[in-house]
Design an enzyme around this catalytic site. Structure first.
Site, short mmCIF file in Angstrom:
data_model
loop_
_atom_site.label_atom_id
_atom_site.label_comp_id
_atom_site.label_asym_id
_atom_site.label_seq_id
_atom_site.Cartn_x
_atom_site.Cartn_y
_atom_site.Cartn_z
N GLY A 14 2.91 -4.21 27.85
CA GLY A 14 1.61 -3.93 28.48
C GLY A 14 1.62 -2.58 29.17
N ARG A 75 2.87 -3.94 20.97
CA ARG A 75 3.82 -5.04 20.83
C ARG A 75 4.19 -5.05 19.34
NH1 ARG A 75 3.43 -7.43 26.03
NH2 ARG A 75 1.35 -7.26 26.87
N ASP A 106 10.34 -6.99 30.54
CA ASP A 106 11.59 -7.62 30.09
C ASP A 106 11.71 -7.72 28.56
OD1 ASP A 106 9.68 -9.57 30.00
OD2 ASP A 106 10.78 -11.03 31.20
N THR A 130 5.60 -2.55 34.62
CA THR A 130 4.73 -3.71 34.39
C THR A 130 3.98 -4.00 35.68
OG1 THR A 130 4.69 -6.12 34.11
CG2 THR A 130 6.79 -5.18 34.77
N ASP A 132 3.15 -6.73 36.77
CA ASP A 132 3.50 -8.06 37.29
C ASP A 132 4.56 -8.07 38.39
OD1 ASP A 132 1.70 -9.28 35.65
OD2 ASP A 132 3.15 -9.72 34.07
N ASP A 134 7.76 -8.30 38.28
CA ASP A 134 8.61 -9.48 38.12
C ASP A 134 9.95 -9.16 37.45
OD1 ASP A 134 7.64 -8.86 35.64
OD2 ASP A 134 6.96 -10.88 35.13
N ARG A 176 0.44 -14.11 34.63
CA ARG A 176 0.67 -15.36 33.88
C ARG A 176 1.86 -16.12 34.45
NH1 ARG A 176 -0.91 -12.56 29.15
NH2 ARG A 176 1.22 -11.88 28.85
P1 ATP Z 1 4.96 -6.89 29.76
O1 ATP Z 1 5.71 -7.34 30.97
O2 ATP Z 1 3.85 -5.97 30.09
O3 ATP Z 1 4.54 -8.02 28.85
P2 ATP Z 1 7.15 -6.45 27.97
O4 ATP Z 1 8.03 -5.30 27.73
O5 ATP Z 1 7.79 -7.72 28.47
O6 ATP Z 1 5.97 -5.97 28.90
P3 ATP Z 1 6.76 -7.64 25.34
O7 ATP Z 1 5.55 -7.67 24.47
O8 ATP Z 1 7.38 -8.93 25.71
O9 ATP Z 1 6.33 -6.78 26.63
O10 ATP Z 1 7.89 -6.74 24.64
C1 ATP Z 1 7.58 -5.44 24.18
C2 ATP Z 1 8.21 -5.21 22.84
O11 ATP Z 1 9.64 -5.27 22.95
C3 ATP Z 1 7.87 -6.22 21.76
O12 ATP Z 1 6.62 -6.00 21.16
C4 ATP Z 1 9.00 -5.99 20.76
O13 ATP Z 1 8.75 -4.86 19.98
C5 ATP Z 1 10.18 -5.72 21.71
N1 ATP Z 1 10.97 -6.94 21.91
C6 ATP Z 1 10.74 -7.97 22.74
N2 ATP Z 1 11.67 -8.93 22.61
C7 ATP Z 1 12.51 -8.51 21.64
C8 ATP Z 1 13.67 -9.05 21.01
N3 ATP Z 1 14.18 -10.25 21.35
N4 ATP Z 1 14.28 -8.32 20.06
C9 ATP Z 1 13.79 -7.12 19.70
N5 ATP Z 1 12.69 -6.56 20.22
C10 ATP Z 1 12.07 -7.23 21.19
#
Ligand code: ATP
Length: 328
Positions: A14, A75, A106, A130, A132, A134, A176
């Site tokens: 995000g 994503r 994360d 992020t 959040d 968190d 969330r």
């Molecule tokens: P937010 O907290 O805003 O949701 P985030 O980094 O946690 O941010 P995610 O959509 O969970 O957002 O992860 C971002 C991207 O990281 C995913 O779209 C994917 O490309 C990559 N990613 C997440 N988990 C994995 C994984 N287990 N293996 C490889 N790539 C991953």
């Protein structure tokens, strides 16, 4: 020591206000240290699709005040696969990139750690971005302060109309899994109650509290509900309360995506600048598979492994305790 020949920078997951000041700091710190920088568009998607461009000091001019991220974010499910990672790796190698700064949450860190374990010749450094708030390893994440201020500004406006009509507003804010925005905004706006994903809500207690506000001649009441609250959805909740709290006209407002936008606050501009600068310095000093964060106003480097297993936002119980007292 892993000498950086070329650095890639991306934003993923995000978007969050403060990412642009952070990108600016990464680009300029690298160039200052004679390291060429490549901007990767749309997170891991750009690595796989080879959507990258060389960045100069002027590529990041006048972006400090911009919300969102100039590199765009996405994503990307393909990055979960071995084939996706291999394509991304070949694209980086072809450009001579051997270090990455990834700004995200994360999920982004999980992807970065898997990638760097598979291809250890690419050093990675994470920056917590992020709204959040968190992530383990940093008291604050990029975007949280701005998002909270945006929520406060919106709720202040809702309070004006609530007051004029003797209304009770249920306001849904982002979060969330994390009640960080709800809690901070709730204290700042004098909310009568704050419903968080981390705590279960006794509807009877909420009704009792709102009734007591009624009998204390409150002209308006605000209940903040974090997206992830488990009491069954804001509309059903408002309906259940309306049956019992008759003197108020109850309205529901969902703030939605406006919470992500807007010019980063002073706090997020400074945080982004500090973390971007620190991430590049840490890579130059040989760190990899780590994240930079801010704790007690000092830069802290934490391994991604630890950041991902330790989890996460520690609810500020002392703030929560104050809600009932300060809203009498
Ligand atoms: P937010 O907290 O805003 O949701 P985030 O980094 O946690 O941010 P995610 O959509 O969970 O957002 O992860 C971002 C991207 O990281 C995913 O779209 C994917 O490309 C990559 N990613 C997440 N988990 C994995 C994984 N287990 N293996 C490889 N790539 C991953």
């Amino acid at each position: 020591m892993h000498k950086i020949s070329k650095l890639g920078v991306l934003t993923s997951g995000g978007d969050a206000p403060g990412m642009n000041p952070c990108i600016r700091a990464v680009v300029r710190t690298a160039i200052y240290n004679n390291i060429p920088v490549v901007g990767v568009r749309q997170g891991y998607k750009g690595m796989i699709e080879n959507d990258m461009y060389d960045m100069e000091t002027r590529s990041v001019s006048n972006i400090l005040s911009l919300g969102g991220t100039i590199l765009k974010t996405a994503r990307c499910l393909t990055f979960h696969t071995d084939e996706g990672m291999e394509t991304a790796y070949q694209n980086l190698k072809a450009r001579g990139i051997n270090a990455l700064v990834v700004i995200g949450g994360d999920g982004t860190f999980t992807g970065a750690l898997r990638f760097s374990k598979k291809y250890p010749d690419i050093a990675v450094m994470g920056i917590p971005g992020t709204i959040d708030n968190d992530l383990y390893g940093s008291t604050y994440t990029l975007g949280f302060d701005t998002a909270t201020n945006t929520v406060i500004e919106a709720i202040d406006k809702i309070r004006d109309t609530a007051d004029s009509h003797d209304r009770l507003f249920f306001i849904e804010v982002m979060g969330r899994d994390s009640g960080a925005i709800a809690l901070r905004a709730g204290i700042s706006c004098g909310a009568e109650a704050i419903l968080l994903p981390e705590k279960s809500t006794a509807i009877d207690d909420l009704i009792k509290q709102l009734k007591s506000g009624e009998s204390n001649k409150k002209s308006s009441s605000i209940v903040i509900v974090a997206e992830g609250d488990k009491s069954g959805g804001i509309y059903d909740l408002a309906e259940a309360v309306q049956k019992e709290v008759k003197n108020y006209d109850i309205k529901v407002t969902i703030l939605g995506h406006l919470q992500r936008g807007g010019s980063p606050s002073s706090f997020d501009r400074i945080l982004g600048s500090r973390l971007g600068y620190a991430a590049v310095k840490a890579l130059i000093n040989g760190h990899s598979q780590k994240m930079v964060g801010l704790e007690a106003n000092h830069i802290k480097i934490t391994s991604l492994e630890e950041a991902l297993t330790q989890h996460e936002f520690k609810l500020e119980e002392d703030l929560l305790e104050m809600v009932d007292v300060l809203s009498i």
